[in-house]
Design an enzyme around this catalytic site. Sequence first.
Site, PDB file in Angstrom:
ATOM      1  NE  ARG A  55      76.928  29.743   4.610  1.00 35.15           N
ATOM      2  CZ  ARG A  55      77.726  30.826   4.666  1.00 35.15           C
ATOM      3  NH1 ARG A  55      77.855  31.475   5.802  1.00 35.15           N
ATOM      4  NH2 ARG A  55      78.372  31.224   3.608  1.00 35.15           N
ATOM      5  CE1 TYR A 107      72.358   7.482  16.783  1.00 36.78           C
ATOM      6  CE2 TYR A 107      73.811   9.375  16.699  1.00 36.78           C
ATOM      7  CZ  TYR A 107      73.210   8.312  16.087  1.00 36.78           C
ATOM      8  OH  TYR A 107      73.469   8.071  14.762  1.00 36.78           O
ATOM      9  CG  ASP A 180      69.057  13.651  21.625  1.00 35.15           C
ATOM     10  OD1 ASP A 180      67.881  13.604  21.198  1.00 35.15           O
ATOM     11  OD2 ASP A 180      70.026  13.208  20.972  1.00 35.15           O
ATOM     12  CE  LYS A 205      67.400   8.918  13.771  1.00 38.88           C
ATOM     13  NZ  LYS A 205      68.206   9.100  14.970  1.00 38.88           N
TER      14      LYS A 205
HETATM   15  C1  LIG Z   1      69.519   9.369  15.260  1.00 38.43           C
HETATM   16  C2  LIG Z   1      69.831  10.119  16.492  1.00 38.43           C
HETATM   17  C3  LIG Z   1      70.762  11.162  16.480  1.00 38.43           C
HETATM   18  C4  LIG Z   1      71.536  11.531  15.240  1.00 38.43           C
HETATM   19  O1  LIG Z   1      70.701  12.075  14.286  1.00 38.43           O
HETATM   20  P1  LIG Z   1      70.945  12.018  12.688  1.00 38.43           P
HETATM   21  O2  LIG Z   1      69.764  12.706  12.158  1.00 38.43           O
HETATM   22  O3  LIG Z   1      71.048  10.563  12.326  1.00 38.43           O
HETATM   23  O4  LIG Z   1      72.228  12.732  12.424  1.00 38.43           O
HETATM   24  C5  LIG Z   1      70.952  11.866  17.651  1.00 38.43           C
HETATM   25  N1  LIG Z   1      70.288  11.565  18.782  1.00 38.43           N
HETATM   26  C6  LIG Z   1      69.391  10.566  18.827  1.00 38.43           C
HETATM   27  C7  LIG Z   1      68.676  10.276  20.098  1.00 38.43           C
HETATM   28  C8  LIG Z   1      69.135   9.808  17.688  1.00 38.43           C
HETATM   29  O5  LIG Z   1      68.246   8.805  17.740  1.00 38.43           O
END
Ligand SMILES: *Cc1c(COP(=O)(O)O)cnc(C)c1O
Length: 383
Positions: A55, A107, A180, A205
């Site tokens: 885990r 987001y 982020d 991404k």
């Molecule tokens: C897509 C995204 C998220 C969420 O991520 P997931 O992998 O879809 O759970 C969070 N922050 C940003 C800036 C994003 O583009």
Amino acid sequence: MVDKLPKSAHPETIAAQALGLTDEATGSIVPGIHLSTNYERDENYDKPQDRSYIRDQGPTQQHCEQVIAALEGGAEALTFSSGIAACTAPFHALKHGARVAVSRTIYHGVLTWLEIFAADRGLGVDYFDAGNLDELSAIIAKGDTRLVWLETPANPSWVVTDIAEAAKIAHGGGAVLAVDSTAATPVLTRPIELGADIVCHSATKFLSGHSDVIAGALVTADTSTELWQRIHDHRIYAGPILGSMEAYLLTRGMKTLFLRVARQCENAMAVARYLHTHANVEAVHYPGLQSFPGHEIASHQMKGGYGGMLSYQVPGGRDEAIARVLRAGVFKRATSLGGVESLMEHRKSSESNVTTTPENLIRVSTGIEHVDDLLADLEQMLV
Ligand SMILES: *Cc1c(COP(=O)(O)O)cnc(C)c1O
């Protein structure tokens, strides 16, 4: 696994060779994908390499985490089952009743989740303007903020926040700054070097980059803080961990991160410039344009490009914007971002009602295609 890169290795080299780690047992250049969930104790009942259960101890995940930590210049990284699992972990790790300061432009999934979670957990949330940190200063001056959360460049207007300035303000009031950095990637910005305490990525991404993995990551500047320990606990005991196959694919994707992001930045700049002069476009939001309000900050905070994300607004409302997107050919009509294929979407259709995204806004993620194909597609879409 053995670390074979010199300490002086550049991030490009660290990414290309995934830290230069090879498999000790076989010498293979590509370390194996370790699927085993458990590890046999030795004749002294000791754990092999301190491992007992997958885990939080999977070698494939740990390799991936080491690469991410090195690319961000952080002390440690943790992978998660998705970007949103990573984004929400610091909030889960706060104690009941804590106060947080959150940028209004982030987001949409995190905003939506926070509305539900904050009420349930008794978190106090103060929202601030991402482009003007006076509001953040005023919030921090009240003295009880534990965590500051921002995203830069931020979905979907790509507003840029000065990380160094935000860190100074947060630290002045004893708060932790989490950023982020999904859209910037460690290629363009290393928030920890600018003073951030925690960096978050939706590794779904740019980091993985091929639209075939869902993953998230957090990186810390300091492993000894109580918050980071509580984030560890949250991951072990709530269990939002990354699978071994996904960890492997993410490490594999990061090998080409620098090449991909460089091309994506070039394509985004060309697309933004094209849209900026087009008669059938009302506004273009891209940090690389001189007319963009955060261009100055982006120019010193983002190195080597302004990212692969932009948005534009067309005359009319929802119907007119969707009609444009429906004419896309080379651009795929899809949400998400950061993959090798260029994408375009009517953003409001993907978001919940908590956002104020205009109905005529189209979000673009540029891939690595030939730029002329992208521009030709835009030309036929916008006539
Ligand atoms: C897509 C995204 C998220 C969420 O991520 P997931 O992998 O879809 O759970 C969070 N922050 C940003 C800036 C994003 O583009």
